[in-house]
Design a protein around this motif. Structure first.
Motif, mmCIF file in Angstrom:
data_model
loop_
_atom_site.group_PDB
_atom_site.id
_atom_site.type_symbol
_atom_site.label_atom_id
_atom_site.label_comp_id
_atom_site.label_asym_id
_atom_site.label_seq_id
_atom_site.Cartn_x
_atom_site.Cartn_y
_atom_site.Cartn_z
ATOM 1 N N UNK A 30 0.990 -1.241 -0.084
ATOM 2 C CA UNK A 30 -0.118 -0.014 -0.131
ATOM 3 C C UNK A 30 0.751 1.338 -0.094
ATOM 4 N N UNK A 31 2.072 1.269 0.650
ATOM 5 C CA UNK A 31 3.069 2.468 0.628
ATOM 6 C C UNK A 31 3.195 2.742 -0.893
ATOM 7 N N UNK A 32 3.324 2.115 -2.178
ATOM 8 C CA UNK A 32 3.575 2.272 -3.372
ATOM 9 C C UNK A 32 5.187 2.089 -3.429
ATOM 10 N N UNK A 33 6.046 1.535 -2.680
ATOM 11 C CA UNK A 33 7.329 1.631 -2.574
ATOM 12 C C UNK A 33 7.819 0.316 -3.116
ATOM 13 N N UNK A 34 8.834 0.407 -4.237
ATOM 14 C CA UNK A 34 9.408 -0.844 -4.699
ATOM 15 C C UNK A 34 10.979 -0.652 -4.657
ATOM 16 N N UNK A 35 11.680 -1.380 -3.819
ATOM 17 C CA UNK A 35 13.039 -1.389 -3.194
ATOM 18 C C UNK A 35 13.957 -2.506 -4.134
ATOM 19 N N UNK A 36 14.682 -2.120 -4.815
ATOM 20 C CA UNK A 36 15.583 -3.336 -5.730
ATOM 21 C C UNK A 36 17.079 -3.197 -5.229
ATOM 22 N N UNK A 37 17.628 -4.079 -5.074
ATOM 23 C CA UNK A 37 18.915 -4.368 -4.940
ATOM 24 C C UNK A 37 19.814 -4.095 -6.329
#
Length: 692
Positions: A673-680
């Motif tokens: 729901x926070x709309x955050x995508x984190x990628x290494x």
């Protein structure tokens, strides 16, 4: 994807076949080969030797690889008087050589036009015609000398009196006018008060010579081959085109494909390393938007490390090579060809730029290309047919304005003042900043702008010279819905270097705003400190524009402001369905100054692009986003520094909640729901699409 293969003269057939097999193993579908005239006809006009090139064509056909055959008719063998050069960028040196040039072209084309491996003719490698070519009898062809009066007649209404008034001269006929360098007395050639007229005409002459040379080679090729696509690859796309002698619109009329050369130690010496990939994107889009029916490719891009070549030694990692191939393809390049596959063994100016190692073995750099090839297959399997999304923001350039800027630079060139290259280089950097904000952005030459131009935002930065008609064209685009941004060094002059009164030309008298002049810093610096939210955030460089508003519909932006007196930097008003945004500073000079900071410039860009939809937005620093429209939904190409160059920090994107696939790594990710995508993203690359 392609690579330049370097054929040493003593390369054996087995060695050639091994190199081609290795290229096929990497995943290349194209090989660029120079058909080096001094090797083909080394001894005399009666002896021809194509064995080396036959070997590479035959080997390529066995692997289903196409050859991009580069003609070198401008670099003849020793017996023709041009010995010790393998290939050059110069124009024809002696018109008496035309017959031998024609014979060389005919021999090459007739030999390979029906060969199954032939894919393209490159007419002339990186044609350039700068003004510091030696203009002597040996180096200027009779055709070029005959062309000079024709150019002048066209420019000056076939009336020598018009030329004399502009040049402050007293010639009696156009045939009497000497070449540009000979107009001035030798003691006055660098004089501040000399006329710019000969300099501007010199650009037209030099560009016309390139166009005629390319058209001549194309005509010779077409005598024997009516089908194979033709290509030319102008060099230094983000430098001053007038200085190089380029009129890209006219060059594009001769070829089927317009190519670009991007070698970072030369091409991007003005930029930080993490900007190199978006600059390749910017330069590719510039060629795409040149008017005419032509494809676009990257004909040369650096794929190896260098110590001796270029302005600065520069290492290239496997992740940077992958980005250099993938990013231009995602914005619509037909192909990308790297320089060079194998190393040159002798007399190399860029020999160590090998994609292979010095023993011609496959390593990490070459495997990066293999990974791109596999990723492209997965992209098509996942997204279906796909095309690059059209740009939402366009940053404009003008070759005619660059001619005026080049003339000014002759009397005081400076990196952050009236530098010859400031406008095109800054346009590339502004495009990079827009791409980092999640806006699909590209460059466009002024020659490509018309009533059908569609973009949410159009930026004219440091276009010092334009016509009154072009100023009105910008108003028309704003009226149709675009936000048009004009900065403090745009529209000051007409195309003959005459000051518009008032300026910006074609706009100032109509929109209720005009420039009253430019202020330069009283303390001798070029710094105008800027504030955002009450905090000093670097400075605007070069100039401050004194804007006068006579229409109360103009309203100032609350940020940024000039720190010295709190005066607004930018003002805006509605115009038809769109907006006008005037900036009382130079965006170009500021973004080129490495010490100025980009916060104030980015604040203006953010305001200008407020209404641009961004379903995917980069949140991490130095992260570029490209949008691809697939038949099964959008795909976002993400390009950032490799993890080792960003201190181990993750790439962060803002997306709507859902499940996403990274086509590059084949990993799935869940966005909450926070709309955050984190990628290494160890390579700094991702291709993200939503799984529906």
């Amino acid at each position: 994807m392609g690579t330049q293969i370097w054929l040493e003269r003593d390369l054996s057939k087995d060695e050639t076949r091994a190199l081609v097999a290795r290229a096929a193993e990497v995943g290349f579908g194209q090989l660029r080969v120079f058909l080096i005239w001094p090797w083909i006809q080394a001894e005399s006009p009666d002896r021809w030797d194509f064995d080396l090139f036959d070997d590479v064509f035959d080997a390529a056909a066995e692997h289903g690889i196409k050859i991009k055959a580069t003609l070198t008719a401008n670099s003849g063998p020793w017996w023709l008087g041009t010995g010790s050069v393998l290939h050059s960028q110069t124009m024809t040196l002696d018109s008496a050589s035309r017959g031998h040039m024609e014979a060389y072209i005919a021999a090459c084309v007739k030999r390979y036009s029906a060969h199954p491996a032939l894919g393209q003719w490159i007419l002339w490698n990186e044609p350039m015609n700068p003004p510091d070519n030696p203009w002597g009898d040996t180096f200027v062809t009779d055709e070029a000398r005959a062309l000079w009066p024709e150019v002048l007649r066209e420019q000056y209404e076939n009336d020598i009196a018009v030329l004399n008034k502009r040049w402050r001269s007293g010639y009696t006929a156009f045939d009497e006018v000497p070449l540009p360098k000979d107009v001035m007395h030798p003691a006055h050639r660098n004089n501040t008060w000399r006329s710019f007229g000969p300099i501007l005409s010199d650009y037209v002459l030099r560009s016309r010579i390139i166009e005629k040379e390319l058209a001549w080679v194309a005509g010779q090729v077409r005598v024997h081959d009516s089908r194979t696509p033709l290509c030319a690859n102008p060099c230094q796309s983000l430098y001053n085109h007038a200085e190089a002698g380029y009129n890209l619109q006219n060059i594009a009329k001769t070829v089927d494909v317009l190519g670009a050369t991007f070698h970072a130690p030369w091409s991007f010496g003005f930029a930080q390393r993490d900007t190199h990939t978006p600059l390749v994107i910017a330069g590719t889009t510039l060629l795409q938007n040149v008017p005419g029916k032509h494809g676009v490719e990257v004909t040369e891009a650096q794929t190896g490390n260098t110590h001796y070549a270029g302005h600065t030694p520069l290492g290239v990692s496997h992740s940077q090579i992958a980005a250099t191939y993938l990013a231009p393809l995602l914005v619509g390049a037909q192909s990308v060809t790297g320089w060079c596959f194998n190393t040159r063994a002798q007399d190399f100016e860029a020999g160590e730029w090998g994609l292979l190692d010095d023993d011609d073995q496959i390593g990490d750099r070459a495997r990066a290309v293999t990974r791109v090839a596999k990723c492209l297959d997965r992209l098509e399997n996942t997204a279906g047919d796909w095309t690059a999304a059209p740009p939402a923001a366009l940053v404009l350039t003008s070759e005619q304005s660059q001619a005026v800027e080049f003339a000014f630079s002759q009397v005081g060139d400076s990196s952050f003042n009236r530098g010859a290259d400031a406008a095109p280089q800054a346009a590339g950097l502004l495009t990079a900043e827009l791409l980092r904000s999640g806006v699909q952005a590209g460059m466009m030459p002024v020659s490509g702008v018309n009533d059908d131009t569609r973009a949410d935002v159009i930026i004219a930065s440091h276009i010092a010279a334009w016509s009154e008609d072009f100023g009105r064209q910008l108003l028309s685009l704003a009226h149709n819905g675009a936000t048009v941004v004009v900065d403090g060094l745009s529209g000051e002059f007409d195309l003959d270097a005459k000051l518009h009164r008032p300026w910006p030309g074609g706009m100032a008298g109509t929109v209720g705003a005009r420039s009253r002049g430019l202020e330069t810093a009283h303390d001798g610096t070029t710094k105008y400190p800027a504030q955002l939210f009450g905090q000093t955030v670097g400075y605007f460089a070069g100039v401050r524009d004194e804007l006068e508003f006579t229409d109360e519909t103009w309203t100032p932006l609350t940020d940024p402001v000039f720190a010295e007196d709190g005066t607004p930097v930018a003002w805006e008003r509605s115009w038809g369905a769109g907006k006008l945004l005037f900036v009382a500073a130079s965006l170009a000079n500021t973004i080129l100054d490495p010490d100025a900071g980009t916060a104030a410039v980015n604040a203006i860009l953010r305001h200008a692009t407020t209404g641009v939809p961004r379903p995917c937005r980069p949140l991490s620093a130095h992260t570029v986003l490209l949008t691809v429209n697939g038949e099964r939904g959008p795909v976002w190409g993400i390009f950032a520094p490799a993890i080792s160059d960003r201190g181990g920090r993750q790439i962060q994107l803002q997306l709507r909640p859902g499940t996403y696939l990274d086509i590059w790594t084949e990993a799935e990710h869940r966005v909450g729901p926070d709309g955050m995508l984190k990628l290494s993203a160890p390579d700094g690359i991702a291709l993200i699409t939503e799984l529906l």
